[in-house]
Design an enzyme around this catalytic site. Structure first.
Site, PDB file in Angstrom:
ATOM      1  N   HIS A  72       0.840  -1.203   0.000  1.00  9.82           N
ATOM      2  CA  HIS A  72       0.000   0.000   0.000  1.00  9.82           C
ATOM      3  C   HIS A  72       0.871   1.248   0.000  1.00  9.82           C
ATOM      4  CE1 HIS A  72      -4.218  -1.490   1.414  1.00  9.82           C
ATOM      5  NE2 HIS A  72      -3.731  -2.206   0.434  1.00  9.82           N
ATOM      6  N   TYR A 202      -9.117   5.769   7.459  1.00  9.53           N
ATOM      7  CA  TYR A 202      -9.238   6.116   8.875  1.00  9.53           C
ATOM      8  C   TYR A 202     -10.222   7.279   8.954  1.00  9.53           C
ATOM      9  CZ  TYR A 202      -4.876   3.528   9.924  1.00  9.53           C
ATOM     10  OH  TYR A 202      -3.912   2.561  10.077  1.00  9.53           O
ATOM     11  N   PRO A 294      -4.052   0.653  18.692  1.00 10.18           N
ATOM     12  CA  PRO A 294      -3.805   0.188  17.320  1.00 10.18           C
ATOM     13  C   PRO A 294      -3.904   1.265  16.237  1.00 10.18           C
ATOM     14  CG  PRO A 294      -5.917  -0.626  18.130  1.00 10.18           C
ATOM     15  CD  PRO A 294      -5.251   0.030  19.282  1.00 10.18           C
ATOM     16  N   LYS A 298       1.185   0.137  15.023  1.00 10.25           N
ATOM     17  CA  LYS A 298       2.589   0.033  15.423  1.00 10.25           C
ATOM     18  C   LYS A 298       2.958  -1.178  16.282  1.00 10.25           C
ATOM     19  CE  LYS A 298       4.326   3.408  13.308  1.00 10.25           C
ATOM     20  NZ  LYS A 298       4.061   2.721  12.029  1.00 10.25           N
ATOM     21  N   TYR A 386       4.228   6.655   9.985  1.00  5.06           N
ATOM     22  CA  TYR A 386       3.343   5.547   9.625  1.00  5.06           C
ATOM     23  C   TYR A 386       4.110   4.430   8.920  1.00  5.06           C
ATOM     24  CZ  TYR A 386      -0.935   3.133   8.363  1.00  5.06           C
ATOM     25  OH  TYR A 386      -1.924   2.180   8.253  1.00  5.06           O
TER      26      TYR A 386
HETATM   27  P1  RFL Z   1       1.667 -11.624  21.579  1.00  8.88           P
HETATM   28  O1  RFL Z   1       1.218 -11.693  20.157  1.00  8.88           O
HETATM   29  O2  RFL Z   1       0.679 -11.230  22.598  1.00  8.88           O
HETATM   30  O3  RFL Z   1       2.261 -13.058  21.929  1.00  8.88           O
HETATM   31  C1  RFL Z   1       2.595 -13.430  23.242  1.00  8.88           C
HETATM   32  C2  RFL Z   1       2.555 -14.940  23.359  1.00  8.88           C
HETATM   33  O4  RFL Z   1       2.956 -15.291  24.696  1.00  8.88           O
HETATM   34  C3  RFL Z   1       2.093 -16.289  25.193  1.00  8.88           C
HETATM   35  N1  RFL Z   1       2.050 -16.202  26.671  1.00  8.88           N
HETATM   36  C4  RFL Z   1       2.666 -17.072  27.476  1.00  8.88           C
HETATM   37  N2  RFL Z   1       3.422 -18.146  27.224  1.00  8.88           N
HETATM   38  C5  RFL Z   1       3.890 -18.831  28.301  1.00  8.88           C
HETATM   39  N3  RFL Z   1       3.640 -18.484  29.590  1.00  8.88           N
HETATM   40  C6  RFL Z   1       2.886 -17.393  29.872  1.00  8.88           C
HETATM   41  N4  RFL Z   1       2.634 -17.055  31.131  1.00  8.88           N
HETATM   42  C7  RFL Z   1       2.374 -16.635  28.796  1.00  8.88           C
HETATM   43  N5  RFL Z   1       1.609 -15.538  28.714  1.00  8.88           N
HETATM   44  C8  RFL Z   1       1.428 -15.286  27.426  1.00  8.88           C
HETATM   45  C9  RFL Z   1       0.738 -16.021  24.552  1.00  8.88           C
HETATM   46  O5  RFL Z   1      -0.051 -17.189  24.490  1.00  8.88           O
HETATM   47  C10 RFL Z   1       1.165 -15.525  23.161  1.00  8.88           C
HETATM   48  O6  RFL Z   1       1.196 -16.571  22.217  1.00  8.88           O
HETATM   49  O7  RFL Z   1       2.912 -10.645  21.745  1.00  8.88           O
HETATM   50  P2  RFL Z   1       4.107 -10.272  20.720  1.00  8.88           P
HETATM   51  O8  RFL Z   1       4.678 -11.513  20.130  1.00  8.88           O
HETATM   52  O9  RFL Z   1       4.982  -9.312  21.420  1.00  8.88           O
HETATM   53  O10 RFL Z   1       3.375  -9.542  19.489  1.00  8.88           O
HETATM   54  C11 RFL Z   1       2.772  -8.289  19.646  1.00  8.88           C
HETATM   55  C12 RFL Z   1       1.578  -8.138  18.693  1.00  8.88           C
HETATM   56  O11 RFL Z   1       0.734  -9.273  18.848  1.00  8.88           O
HETATM   57  C13 RFL Z   1       0.773  -6.856  18.954  1.00  8.88           C
HETATM   58  O12 RFL Z   1       1.632  -5.781  19.220  1.00  8.88           O
HETATM   59  C14 RFL Z   1      -0.108  -6.469  17.747  1.00  8.88           C
HETATM   60  O13 RFL Z   1      -1.086  -7.438  17.515  1.00  8.88           O
HETATM   61  C15 RFL Z   1      -0.777  -5.114  17.969  1.00  8.88           C
HETATM   62  N6  RFL Z   1      -1.685  -4.726  16.900  1.00  8.88           N
HETATM   63  C16 RFL Z   1      -1.201  -4.175  15.723  1.00  8.88           C
HETATM   64  N7  RFL Z   1       0.123  -4.040  15.526  1.00  8.88           N
HETATM   65  C17 RFL Z   1       0.607  -3.572  14.337  1.00  8.88           C
HETATM   66  O14 RFL Z   1       1.836  -3.455  14.204  1.00  8.88           O
HETATM   67  N8  RFL Z   1      -0.203  -3.231  13.289  1.00  8.88           N
HETATM   68  C18 RFL Z   1      -1.553  -3.346  13.398  1.00  8.88           C
HETATM   69  O15 RFL Z   1      -2.244  -3.099  12.408  1.00  8.88           O
HETATM   70  C19 RFL Z   1      -2.110  -3.803  14.650  1.00  8.88           C
HETATM   71  N9  RFL Z   1      -3.425  -3.927  14.821  1.00  8.88           N
HETATM   72  C20 RFL Z   1      -3.064  -4.877  17.049  1.00  8.88           C
HETATM   73  C21 RFL Z   1      -3.919  -4.460  15.982  1.00  8.88           C
HETATM   74  C22 RFL Z   1      -3.616  -5.434  18.215  1.00  8.88           C
HETATM   75  C23 RFL Z   1      -4.976  -5.579  18.340  1.00  8.88           C
HETATM   76  N10 RFL Z   1      -5.468  -6.172  19.535  1.00  8.88           N
HETATM   77  C24 RFL Z   1      -6.522  -7.086  19.606  1.00  8.88           C
HETATM   78  C25 RFL Z   1      -4.720  -6.041  20.757  1.00  8.88           C
HETATM   79  C26 RFL Z   1      -5.283  -4.588  16.087  1.00  8.88           C
HETATM   80  C27 RFL Z   1      -5.827  -5.122  17.283  1.00  8.88           C
HETATM   81  C28 RFL Z   1      -7.340  -5.204  17.350  1.00  8.88           C
HETATM   82  C1  PHB Z   2      -5.873  -4.066  10.830  1.00  9.44           C
HETATM   83  O1  PHB Z   2      -5.943  -4.332   9.614  1.00  9.44           O
HETATM   84  O2  PHB Z   2      -6.186  -4.887  11.687  1.00  9.44           O
HETATM   85  C2  PHB Z   2      -5.401  -2.728  11.252  1.00  9.44           C
HETATM   86  C3  PHB Z   2      -4.943  -1.836  10.287  1.00  9.44           C
HETATM   87  C4  PHB Z   2      -4.516  -0.581  10.686  1.00  9.44           C
HETATM   88  C5  PHB Z   2      -4.537  -0.227  12.013  1.00  9.44           C
HETATM   89  C6  PHB Z   2      -4.970  -1.131  12.979  1.00  9.44           C
HETATM   90  C7  PHB Z   2      -5.415  -2.389  12.583  1.00  9.44           C
HETATM   91  O3  PHB Z   2      -4.130   1.013  12.375  1.00  9.44           O
END
Ligand code: RFL
Ligand code: PHB
Length: 391
Positions: A72, A202, A294, A298, A386
């Site tokens: 994109h 957005y 989110p 990042k 971004y």
């Molecule tokens: P994770 O993915 O939470 O993985 C952690 C893992 O550790 C395990 N765990 C344990 N294992 C053993 N013992 C324990 N006591 C444990 N406790 C936990 C868990 O089961 C899990 O498998 O962390 P990690 O790897 O640091 O990754 C981070 C990302 O997942 C997170 O920052 C992103 O998902 C955030 N996020 C977004 N980030 C972006 O860069 N771009 C995006 O577009 C974006 N959109 C989002 C998002 C997060 C969202 N939510 C639901 C929080 C959109 C949403 C809606």
């Molecule tokens: C997503 O596709 O889940 C998404 C994209 C952009 C954002 C957050 C989440 O800023």
């Protein structure tokens, strides 16, 4: 059992650091309390910075991402019934982002890990990092099928997310935390319908923020700002589509294709940072150390930059017997983290409707959006953040 690096958490952080280490010949074990299927069922991030893409390539796990991910070159800020395109590519001198779901990225890293024959232990209960503060080598204990196991190691990578055990194992006096809770959440759905636009939208609307994202040209990911006491069961698909449509400029609303959702969840929004990110032989990585709302896309990308700094530091330690990278890990990672925390906070503040907004605050928000869409300098600052600051 003995390994060099015990990695707690099999999310993007843990799998990525594990895969880079394995490729460099540095033995590691990944442990997760959840099952593989549970981890792959979590729908989260969708936007990858170029640095994250580069790291996936370095981990030799990027083939499918390149084949199926969508490059994109821009996105839209929608307000006052209109779209204002942010030309990421033009404003940053040729940088873009890639749309590729976190679920897919995690899948690819798991596959490569399995191919490489590296050990992952899923459904490990009571994972506990031990003795990481002193001179004695640390170890990790866990329970599986009623038996307690011990993994001796040189280092522990705490990649276990915000609710993990790693950060909680650090004595309170050794850690400082910073937190901001936002007074709303995001209600998100996933549906097999074509996205309203080929780029992300957005939207800032009097009824609240909305985001039109996607996973492919036939799978849409949509979010709407909601209050924190909202009950997910009260949101039928129809109610979600109606609300989303109201928050979008007419030309998007009219084109929107609706259909049954197959994922629906509410996520609270929070900014959180723990300092430092190193406790002698325990390193915090990704969401274990920091959370961002989110809005700036990042979270996953910050996890990737932490992984980069930690991997380089471990490589330096094992190849050159130098502690320099390990010693500077926390400061280097935090310098980038705080800039992304600031950006995510700013995007969140600019795009959402806050329950206690005064007329003054509202006018400031409108002025900010107007400035951003009429000043190349302001748009450039948005674009460079971004697409991701360099690491
Ligand atoms: P994770 O993915 O939470 O993985 C952690 C893992 O550790 C395990 N765990 C344990 N294992 C053993 N013992 C324990 N006591 C444990 N406790 C936990 C868990 O089961 C899990 O498998 O962390 P990690 O790897 O640091 O990754 C981070 C990302 O997942 C997170 O920052 C992103 O998902 C955030 N996020 C977004 N980030 C972006 O860069 N771009 C995006 O577009 C974006 N959109 C989002 C998002 C997060 C969202 N939510 C639901 C929080 C959109 C949403 C809606
Ligand atoms: C997503 O596709 O889940 C998404 C994209 C952009 C954002 C957050 C989440 O800023």
């Amino acid at each position: 059992m003995r390994t060099r690096v015990a990695v707690i958490g099999s999310g993007p952080s843990g799998l990525l650091v594990g895969q880079l280490l394995t490729r460099a010949g540095i033995d590691n074990v990944v442990l997760d309390r959840a099952s593989k299927d549970y981890i792959l069922g979590r729908v989260r991030a969708g936007v990858l910075e170029e640095g994250t893409v580069r790291l996936m390539d370095e981990a030799k796990s990027g083939a499918r991402m390149h084949a199926e991910g969508l490059p994109h070159d821009g996105f839209s800020l929608a307000f006052d019934g209109r779209d204002h395109r942010i030309d990421l590519f033009g404003l940053t001198g040729g940088k873009r982002v890639t749309i590729y779901g976190q679920t897919e990225l995690t899948h690819d890293l798991m596959d490569q890990r399995e191919k490489a024959g590296a050990l992952s232990i899923y459904e490990a209960a009571n994972v506990t990092p031990c003795d990481f503060e002193g001179h004695a080598p640390p170890y990790v204990t866990y329970e599986k099928d009623g038996v307690t196991h011990r993994i001796d190691c040189d280092f522990i990578a705490g990649c276990d997310g915000f609710h993990g055990v790693s950060r909680k194992s650090i004595p309170e006096k050794a850690i400082r935390t910073f937190e901001k809770i936002y007074p709303f959440g995001w209600l998100g759905i996933l549906a097999d319908v074509p996205p309203v636009s080929h780029e992300l939208v957005y939207a800032n609307h009097p009824r609240g923020f909305a985001l039109c994202s996607m996973r492919s040209m036939s799978r849409s990911r949509y979010y709407i700002q909601c209050s924190l006491d909202e009950q997910i069961d009260e949101w039928t698909d129809q109610r979600f589509w109606d609300e989303l449509r109201r928050r979008l400029p007419a030309h998007h609303a009219e084109r929107m294709v609706t259909g049954p959702s197959f994922e629906k969840s509410i996520a609270p929004l929070r900014s959180f940072v723990a300092e430092p990110m190193r406790f002698n032989r325990l390193f915090l990585v990704g969401d274990a150390a920091h959370i961002v709302p989110p809005t700036g896309a990042k979270g996953l990308n910050l996890a990737a930059s932490d992984v980069h700094y930690l991997f380089e530091a471990l490589l330096e330690y094992y190849q050159d017997r130098s502690n320099a990278g390990l010693d500077s890990y926390s400061a280097k990672a935090l310098a980038r983290v705080w800039k992304a925390v600031r950006f995510s906070w700013w995007m969140t503040t600019m795009m959402h409707r806050f329950p206690d907004t005064s007329d003054f605050d509202q006018k400031i928000q409108e002025a900010e959006l107007d400035y951003l869409t009429h000043s190349r300098a302001a748009a450039t600052a948005l674009a460079e953040n971004y697409v991701g600051l360099p690491f």
